[in-house]
Design a protein around this motif. Sequence first.
Motif, mmCIF file in Angstrom:
data_model
loop_
_atom_site.group_PDB
_atom_site.id
_atom_site.type_symbol
_atom_site.label_atom_id
_atom_site.label_comp_id
_atom_site.label_asym_id
_atom_site.label_seq_id
_atom_site.Cartn_x
_atom_site.Cartn_y
_atom_site.Cartn_z
ATOM 1 N N ALA A 114 2.906 6.327 -7.118
ATOM 2 C CA ALA A 114 1.768 6.232 -8.214
ATOM 3 C C ALA A 114 1.912 7.536 -9.097
ATOM 4 O O ALA A 114 1.480 7.337 -10.266
ATOM 5 C CB ALA A 114 0.217 6.268 -7.140
ATOM 6 N N LYS A 115 2.369 8.663 -8.326
ATOM 7 C CA LYS A 115 1.896 9.861 -9.363
ATOM 8 C C LYS A 115 3.144 10.128 -10.235
ATOM 9 O O LYS A 115 3.115 11.248 -10.939
ATOM 10 C CB LYS A 115 2.136 10.986 -8.449
ATOM 11 C CG LYS A 115 0.884 11.305 -7.478
ATOM 12 C CD LYS A 115 0.780 12.401 -6.573
ATOM 13 C CE LYS A 115 1.354 11.910 -5.226
ATOM 14 N NZ LYS A 115 1.387 12.998 -4.219
ATOM 15 N N ASP B 50 1.451 4.300 -2.882
ATOM 16 C CA ASP B 50 1.162 5.377 -2.870
ATOM 17 C C ASP B 50 2.268 6.468 -2.954
ATOM 18 O O ASP B 50 2.161 7.634 -3.631
ATOM 19 C CB ASP B 50 0.726 5.785 -1.347
ATOM 20 C CG ASP B 50 -0.430 5.459 -0.886
ATOM 21 O OD1 ASP B 50 -1.247 5.279 -1.796
ATOM 22 O OD2 ASP B 50 -0.920 5.547 0.352
ATOM 23 N N GLY B 51 3.517 6.128 -2.875
ATOM 24 C CA GLY B 51 4.652 6.746 -2.871
ATOM 25 C C GLY B 51 4.908 6.852 -4.483
ATOM 26 O O GLY B 51 5.604 7.893 -4.730
ATOM 27 N N ALA C 48 0.801 -1.152 0.013
ATOM 28 C CA ALA C 48 -0.301 0.027 -0.083
ATOM 29 C C ALA C 48 0.891 1.260 -0.026
ATOM 30 O O ALA C 48 0.535 2.110 -0.700
ATOM 31 C CB ALA C 48 -0.640 0.145 1.381
ATOM 32 N N SER C 49 1.833 1.587 0.690
ATOM 33 C CA SER C 49 2.715 2.491 1.044
ATOM 34 C C SER C 49 3.552 2.721 -0.023
ATOM 35 O O SER C 49 3.983 3.892 -0.640
ATOM 36 C CB SER C 49 3.202 2.730 2.366
ATOM 37 O OG SER C 49 4.263 1.547 2.448
ATOM 38 N N HIS C 50 3.889 1.787 -0.698
ATOM 39 C CA HIS C 50 4.856 1.706 -1.865
ATOM 40 C C HIS C 50 4.169 2.326 -3.005
ATOM 41 O O HIS C 50 4.753 3.237 -3.771
ATOM 42 C CB HIS C 50 5.168 0.175 -2.149
ATOM 43 C CG HIS C 50 6.248 0.068 -3.280
ATOM 44 N ND1 HIS C 50 7.601 0.490 -2.943
ATOM 45 C CD2 HIS C 50 6.193 -0.432 -4.587
ATOM 46 C CE1 HIS C 50 8.239 0.245 -3.972
ATOM 47 N NE2 HIS C 50 7.615 -0.284 -4.956
ATOM 48 N N PRO D 82 8.770 4.582 0.569
ATOM 49 C CA PRO D 82 7.521 4.037 0.767
ATOM 50 C C PRO D 82 7.891 2.517 0.658
ATOM 51 O O PRO D 82 8.071 1.661 -0.358
ATOM 52 C CB PRO D 82 6.996 4.522 -0.654
ATOM 53 C CG PRO D 82 7.786 5.595 -1.358
ATOM 54 C CD PRO D 82 9.223 5.468 -0.647
#
Length: 516
Positions: free
Chosen positions: A111-112, A108-109, A104-106, A243
């Motif tokens: 994605a953009k 998030d880090g 999940a946090s990976h 992340p």
Amino acid sequence: MIKNTPTAGCSEYICRTFVIRKTLEMGKDITNRADDYSQWYIDLVKKADLAENSDVRGCMVIKPYGFSIWEKMQQALDKMFKDTGHSNAYFPLFIPKSFLAKEASHVDGFAKECAIVTHYRLKNNPDGSGIMVDPDAKLEEELIVRPTSETVIWNSYKKWIQSYRDLPILINQWCNVVRWEMRTRLFLRTSEFLWQEGHTAHATSKEAEKETLQMLDVYADFAENFMAVPVIKGKKSEGEKFPGAIDTYCIEALMQDGKALQAGTSHFLGQNFAKAFDVQFTNKEGKLELVWGTSWGVSTRLMGALIMAHSDDDGLILPPKLAPIHVVIVPIFRTEEELAKISATVESIATSLRKLGLAVKFDNRDTYKPGYKFAEYEMRGVPVRIAIGPRDLENGTVEVARRDTKEKQVMKMEDVVDEIPKLLEAIQQNIYKRALKFRTENTRKVDSYNDFKKALDETPGFILAHWDGTKESEAAIKEETKATIRCIPLDAPTEIGKCIYSGKPSDRRVLFARAY
RNA sequence: CGGGGUGUAGCACAGCCCGGUAGUGCGUUACGUUCGGGACGUAGAGGUCGGAGGUUCGAAUCCUCUCACCCCGACCA
């Protein structure tokens, strides 16, 4: 102007013309650091023939000279990785979208800033005006161009690991990655960059943590002993960590403009990726357990660090250990006969130096004058230059110039083979010491928020200050001053104090700076 | 994504405001003279003026649209 006092007037005249001429010529080359540091950096990268912008947005072309420096870095690092038990392997460029989503946090880090492959075929435009993406060739599942390879590698590790006997796995990969950055800068931040990423899997937390710190030491060793760039080892704050990691460690270097540059990171991943990819092993007691992981990387960004840490207004200054050419020999000649005579002498010198393992270039081009060549090799940062002319042949000497200090000396020809290696070592030491001195002079302890802000604006550099350990203070300081916590230095002594922002208690100073 | 800038010869740029033979410097090719800190002369080669549309007898130049890249921010292991 010359006619009044013949001697003094004459030399003054010559001197002045020389200065004016020099200023103009330099102006033609690269911007002075004092005038515009950022422009100086760009000019230098281009003029030293290291890299250029490609026509692909945010991507650079690394030119042969620049790439040869990167290759030297690779060679040194690769050996260090092998010496610590790692092997190289290669994993795919493409990562299925579903892989990336597992931690999940990976996701998030990253994605953009992902480049995504959606189709696999082109076709001619119906109106004949070129080509288009064939809408019928849409992929079932999109592929992400790797921004980093944890996911695709842990997906493999799942297949490779069953028992504690399969551990540890110590793998490194040299490759390219893509991060769709908003704004790019040659070497420092490009949409595509080259790097190495180590990914290891271990049976215990302790072993993985040890690996994380071992690789941090390898990076620090490389930065200081090869790049001649002093670094501070530390741990990232919660807000700055990778992340997907439990802990992120880093090495931080200080550039000549007082900004920090993160030069390498080493992450303790805990069991996060093992959990995400269901990588379990049977331990000695016959129980199932999740695998512990690490990952660590350095990139072509190191080129940026190398350039900015040492170079001056005349161009690049390279540490001998990473210089593609150690010694350049420039012949000074009028006629072909003179060149032939000089060449004979040069060949014997060059051969003896090469036997010592040095990269020697004999620039016998007759299309450029010596002065041009001097300037060119200074721009490219070649550590030592030897000039040989007819006068030297008569006297049995050579002129030796070092790039770091620009000092010249006349040396007896028979001393060259003994002295040059010593000189190269001295240069390696000198530029390290110079960088260390700069860092020491630009690291300040600050105890109030006002002094902190003042220091950032008036005397940029590293700032050691107390922090209460909260995300809130860190974010507020960043918001108000653009300075970030570079790291919590590993060797920071315990010291009771108050957070410069909140006034709450703190037990050690952390390293702040504005950063690249 | 905001602000600014630039697209004209291999590179750096001028020309555009005020429409009428596409120019300068560097580089390059040939020859000659030079050569201990960025040489000079002479002669030559080299351009769909980012793209599309429009205005006009005529567009690098004016208008509209568009694309790309760079720089400064914001963002960012």
